[in-house]
Design a protein around this motif. Structure first.
Motif, PDB file in Angstrom:
ATOM      1  N   VAL A  76       0.837  -1.201   0.000  1.00 56.50           N
ATOM      2  CA  VAL A  76       0.000   0.000   0.000  1.00 56.50           C
ATOM      3  C   VAL A  76       0.872   1.250   0.000  1.00 56.50           C
ATOM      4  N   ALA A  77       1.956   1.236   0.755  1.00 55.18           N
ATOM      5  CA  ALA A  77       2.852   2.392   0.774  1.00 55.18           C
ATOM      6  C   ALA A  77       3.426   2.645  -0.613  1.00 55.18           C
ATOM      7  N   ARG A  78       3.854   1.591  -1.293  1.00 54.42           N
ATOM      8  CA  ARG A  78       4.424   1.723  -2.630  1.00 54.42           C
ATOM      9  C   ARG A  78       3.386   2.286  -3.617  1.00 54.42           C
ATOM     10  N   LEU A  79       2.164   1.780  -3.519  1.00 53.19           N
ATOM     11  CA  LEU A  79       1.110   2.239  -4.427  1.00 53.19           C
ATOM     12  C   LEU A  79       0.660   3.663  -4.117  1.00 53.19           C
ATOM     13  N   LEU A  80       0.743   4.051  -2.840  1.00 57.40           N
ATOM     14  CA  LEU A  80       0.423   5.437  -2.488  1.00 57.40           C
ATOM     15  C   LEU A  80       1.407   6.393  -3.154  1.00 57.40           C
ATOM     16  N   ALA A  81       2.683   6.037  -3.151  1.00 54.61           N
ATOM     17  CA  ALA A  81       3.691   6.874  -3.817  1.00 54.61           C
ATOM     18  C   ALA A  81       3.387   6.966  -5.313  1.00 54.61           C
ATOM     19  N   GLN A  82       2.985   5.851  -5.873  1.00 56.60           N
ATOM     20  CA  GLN A  82       2.646   5.823  -7.302  1.00 56.60           C
ATOM     21  C   GLN A  82       1.443   6.712  -7.603  1.00 56.60           C
ATOM     22  N   GLU A  83       0.421   6.656  -6.748  1.00 62.35           N
ATOM     23  CA  GLU A  83      -0.801   7.438  -6.960  1.00 62.35           C
ATOM     24  C   GLU A  83      -0.564   8.936  -6.796  1.00 62.35           C
ATOM     25  N   HIS A  87       8.401  10.092  -5.152  1.00 66.74           N
ATOM     26  CA  HIS A  87       9.483   9.116  -5.242  1.00 66.74           C
ATOM     27  C   HIS A  87       9.372   8.168  -4.054  1.00 66.74           C
ATOM     28  N   PHE A  88       9.396   6.866  -4.310  1.00 67.35           N
ATOM     29  CA  PHE A  88       9.273   5.879  -3.234  1.00 67.35           C
ATOM     30  C   PHE A  88      10.651   5.457  -2.770  1.00 67.35           C
ATOM     31  N   GLU A  89      10.899   5.667  -1.488  1.00 65.68           N
ATOM     32  CA  GLU A  89      12.173   5.269  -0.872  1.00 65.68           C
ATOM     33  C   GLU A  89      11.845   4.345   0.288  1.00 65.68           C
ATOM     34  N   GLN A  90      12.459   3.170   0.307  1.00 63.96           N
ATOM     35  CA  GLN A  90      12.161   2.197   1.360  1.00 63.96           C
ATOM     36  C   GLN A  90      13.413   1.873   2.155  1.00 63.96           C
ATOM     37  N   ILE A  91      13.277   1.908   3.491  1.00 66.80           N
ATOM     38  CA  ILE A  91      14.360   1.499   4.374  1.00 66.80           C
ATOM     39  C   ILE A  91      13.774   0.624   5.482  1.00 66.80           C
ATOM     40  N   SER A  92      14.630  -0.095   6.145  1.00 71.86           N
ATOM     41  CA  SER A  92      14.216  -0.912   7.284  1.00 71.86           C
ATOM     42  C   SER A  92      14.949  -0.434   8.526  1.00 71.86           C
ATOM     43  N   ALA A  93      14.217  -0.271   9.608  1.00 71.00           N
ATOM     44  CA  ALA A  93      14.844   0.192  10.848  1.00 71.00           C
ATOM     45  C   ALA A  93      15.841  -0.818  11.386  1.00 71.00           C
ATOM     46  N   ILE A  94      15.723  -2.074  10.954  1.00 75.84           N
ATOM     47  CA  ILE A  94      16.644  -3.103  11.451  1.00 75.84           C
ATOM     48  C   ILE A  94      18.054  -2.882  10.904  1.00 75.84           C
ATOM     49  N   PHE A  95      18.156  -2.411   9.662  1.00 72.21           N
ATOM     50  CA  PHE A  95      19.460  -2.307   9.005  1.00 72.21           C
ATOM     51  C   PHE A  95      19.930  -0.866   8.812  1.00 72.21           C
TER      52      PHE A  95
END
Length: 444
Positions: A76-83, A87-95
């Motif tokens: 849903v986050a990725r598609l929200l950026a598309q809509e 620009h969609f940027e994804q990170i993980s708090a673990i790394f």
């Protein structure tokens, strides 16, 4: 001797389908390309859904997605950026560390200067510490990023208040059976073949997914890999193939607190069947039985009290029985205690009385008890009136003097108000009778 020629053919890596040209996992191939294709989250993405309304008004702000795994948060986050043309940027708090965050923010600022906004998706955002969470505040406030954080833990406990005040929390729900069935049908359509399962096995697979869409598709892949031509699995055959998926339960996190809360409230609601179900869920997931036993003792004190004084005795005995017998026999003693407290008359009169007395004690400070109930071991104390006028209750009619025992500066208080239930019905009669005697003797 000429060396023996090496056999040609696919190596294990290629044979396992792990080479660069291997087909993508089913869950990846079925990933929705439009928000309308997301299943199981109609309260967010349906016609009147929260996100649907946001997109219609073009008022997308920072968000926190809270929900179990496999419910579509990343998609849903990725598609929200598309809509929204972000620009969609994804990170993980673990790394991701502080240096990584700074780099992400700098890149987002550069995009902003060139007219491109950034939707920063942070998976497992609750893993960031307080200082790391605070670092998001400036870039959220100045519009450098639209933050979308995802968490499986309760944001109220895991995220800083300043961050929560700048983001809206949206709850993602576990996928129900109908939503999982839609995923299975879509998988069959893409693969061009039905799942080799009979009706009972198909229903069992849906239950095994436990509301996790990604897990359901992983199970589907395992079934197709295992099936021989023309083979149809029944429920037992399915369990042999995929084994059994462990319950979603983390003894230190939300699953733990959700189930103990459900157990406690089922007991309070006098539903022994529901209470036994949640008890079994916790045992099955590997919860420490002594932790459960301690909580059952608390239920006896908090929710039953003097309505059934035996409840506390039985719950303590169950804890001792588990200590003595161990598992699995000792678990039956805890189960019997749960049945007892669930079927016992309920009263929180003692619990609320204690709380009210504690509040009064704190509010009124160190008031001296009335002098007539104080001991007078010295002559000075006798001269000050300590012990003067005290009536020894056993020497009075019906062993009740009716004297005042509250401090002179504090009017008489009523904390304990037992209901007309269980053993407290008898206590209620005594208190009413003593109140009548007190009134008569004080007026005379």
């Amino acid at each position: 001797m000429t060396p023996r020629a090496k056999q040609s053919g696919p190596n294990l890596f290629t044979a396992a389908g792990l080479d660069k040209n291997a087909p993508r996992p089913l869950a990846d191939r079925l990933r929705p390309q439009k928000l309308l294709e997301v299943v199981g989250q109609d309260h967010l993405l349906g016609h009147d859904g929260t996100l649907t309304r946001m997109l219609e008004t073009r008022s997308l702000g920072s968000l926190v997605f809270w929900g179990p795994p496999g419910t579509g948060k990343t998609t849903v986050a990725r598609l929200l950026a598309q809509e929204t043309d972000l620009h969609f940027e994804q990170i993980s708090a673990i790394f991701t560390g502080v240096a990584d965050l700074k780099k992400v923010f700098e890149q987002a600022r550069a995009r902003r200067e060139s007219g491109q906004g950034t939707l920063l998706f942070v998976d497992e955002i609750h893993r960031f510490n307080r200082a790391q969470q605070d670092s998001f505040l400036p870039v959220m406030e100045d519009g450098t990023i639209v933050l979308v954080g995802a968490t499986t833990e309760n944001p109220s406990f895991e995220l800083n208040a300043p961050l929560l005040s700048r983001a809206r929390v949206l709850v993602f729900r576990s996928l129900d059976e109908a939503a999982i069935e839609k995923l299975l049908a879509r998988a069959e359509e893409i693969e061009g073949k039905p799942l080799p399962l009979d009706a009972d096995a198909r229903a069992s697979l849906i239950r095994m997914a436990d509301g996790d869409g990604r897990a359901s598709l992983t199970l589907v892949e395992e079934v197709w890999r295992a099936a021989r031509a023309g083979e149809i699995f029944d429920e037992a055959g399915l369990q042999n193939i995929v084994q059994r998926r462990a319950p979603i339960y983390d003894k230190g996190q939300d699953g733990h607190y959700n189930l103990i809360s459900a157990l406690h409230k089922s007991v309070r609601g006098s539903d022994p069947d529901a209470a036994l179900y949640y008890l079994a869920r916790m045992f099955d997931a590997g919860e420490d039985p002594l932790y459960i036993a301690r909580r059952v003792v608390r239920m006896a004190v908090e929710d039953i009290g003097l309505a059934d004084p035996q409840a506390l005795v039985i719950c303590n005995a169950a804890k001792d029985a588990y200590d003595f017998l161990g598992s699995p026999e000792g678990e039956l003693a805890i189960a019997q205690a749960v049945i007892y407290v669930a079927t016992a008359p309920k009263s929180n009169a003692g619990y609320t009385a204690y709380g009210a007395a504690m509040r009064t004690a704190k509010e009124h400070g160190s008031l001296l008890p009335p002098k007539h109930i104080l001991n007078a071991p010295t002559r000075l104390m006798k001269d000050e009136g300590y012990g003067r006028g005290y009536a020894y209750d056993h020497d009075t009619q019906e062993a009740f003097s009716g004297q005042n025992y509250f401090p002179d500066a504090l009017p008489r208080q009523t904390f304990y108000d037992p209901p007309e239930r269980g053993f407290e019905r008898e206590i209620r009669k005594r208190l009413d009778y003593w109140a009548k005697l007190r009134k008569e003797r004080n007026s005379s």
